[in-house]
Design an enzyme around this catalytic site. Structure first.
Site, PDB file in Angstrom:
ATOM      1  N   LYS A  82     -10.324 -46.279 -45.044  1.00  0.00           N
ATOM      2  CA  LYS A  82     -10.963 -47.002 -43.944  1.00  0.00           C
ATOM      3  C   LYS A  82     -12.314 -47.590 -44.366  1.00  0.00           C
ATOM      4  CE  LYS A  82      -8.746 -44.371 -40.213  1.00  0.00           C
ATOM      5  NZ  LYS A  82      -8.998 -43.541 -39.004  1.00  0.00           N
ATOM      6  N   TYR A 105      -3.090 -50.800 -34.312  1.00  0.00           N
ATOM      7  CA  TYR A 105      -3.305 -49.618 -33.476  1.00  0.00           C
ATOM      8  C   TYR A 105      -2.775 -49.812 -32.052  1.00  0.00           C
ATOM      9  CZ  TYR A 105      -6.153 -46.987 -36.844  1.00  0.00           C
ATOM     10  OH  TYR A 105      -6.592 -46.245 -37.915  1.00  0.00           O
ATOM     11  N   ASN A 133     -13.370 -41.264 -40.126  1.00  0.00           N
ATOM     12  CA  ASN A 133     -12.733 -40.139 -40.810  1.00  0.00           C
ATOM     13  C   ASN A 133     -12.018 -40.540 -42.112  1.00  0.00           C
ATOM     14  OD1 ASN A 133     -10.631 -41.436 -39.642  1.00  0.00           O
ATOM     15  ND2 ASN A 133      -9.900 -39.737 -38.397  1.00  0.00           N
ATOM     16  N   HIS A 180      -6.536 -43.234 -42.936  1.00  0.00           N
ATOM     17  CA  HIS A 180      -5.440 -43.259 -41.957  1.00  0.00           C
ATOM     18  C   HIS A 180      -4.178 -42.775 -42.637  1.00  0.00           C
ATOM     19  CE1 HIS A 180      -2.574 -44.700 -38.967  1.00  0.00           C
ATOM     20  NE2 HIS A 180      -1.854 -45.135 -39.999  1.00  0.00           N
ATOM     21  N   GLU A 212       4.058 -49.612 -39.953  1.00  0.00           N
ATOM     22  CA  GLU A 212       2.737 -49.801 -40.563  1.00  0.00           C
ATOM     23  C   GLU A 212       2.836 -50.402 -41.969  1.00  0.00           C
ATOM     24  OE1 GLU A 212       0.725 -46.123 -38.059  1.00  0.00           O
ATOM     25  OE2 GLU A 212       0.867 -45.968 -40.234  1.00  0.00           O
TER      26      GLU A 212
END
Ligand code: GDP
Length: 142
Positions: A9, A49, A112, A115, A126
């Site tokens: 990310k 998302y 975080n 993904h 995805e």
């Protein structure tokens, strides 16, 4: 063999952790079969998302995911989807097991670092979001 979609990310890229996280994943036995660097916009991040559209954090998540470039990659391994989730740890780094990517490197539940697909259905959706079939290589010996 199973494939999963991972993303390093924008916080991972910003903190110069791409190499460390890739090394961690390779040492855990994942083969990289596709990889690129992209800067998502609100449309592409929102589509990716879409499943979280009704969640209260959706707008913040899109803002974060468009805040800088990220590195989507397709990883291959036996039981890749579940093993990758185990390797990265819980969504919130405070809850993540010792030695997981998020425990080691993540700052918060939102920022975080990585993904990972959570089911074969989401992995298929995805992977197709970022890569054409022609971009997925056979990575046997590497
Ligand atoms: P994941 O599958 O472990 O990535 O977690 P989820 O599918 O539940 O959430 C998707 C992503 O949304 C997470 O990785 C976080 O970046 C972000 N996120 C999840 N929960 C929250 C939250 O409570 N607040 C905010 N701001 N972001 C969240």
């Amino acid at each position: 063999m199973q494939r999963t979609l991972a993303i390093l990310k924008p916080d991972c890229v910003r903190k110069n952790l791409v190499g460390k996280v890739l090394a961690h994943l390779q040492e855990a036995g994942f083969k990289i079969v596709a990889m690129k660097m992209v800067h998502l916009n609100a449309k592409t991040a929102g589509e990716f998302y879409a499943v979280h559209k009704q969640r209260p954090f959706f707008n913040d998540l899109v803002k974060f995911m468009t805040s800088g470039p990220c590195v989507p990659l397709v990883l291959e391994k036996e039981n890749a989807i579940q093993d990758y989730r185990k390797t990265i740890g819980a969504t919130d780094p405070a809850q993540a097991d010792e030695g997981t990517v998020r425990k080691l490197y993540a700052d918060s539940k939102e920022q975080n670092i990585v993904h990972g697909s959570d089911s074969p259905e989401s992995a298929a959706y995805e992977i197709a979001h970022f890569f054409s079939n022609a971009e997925l290589v056979d990575n046997f010996g590497a």
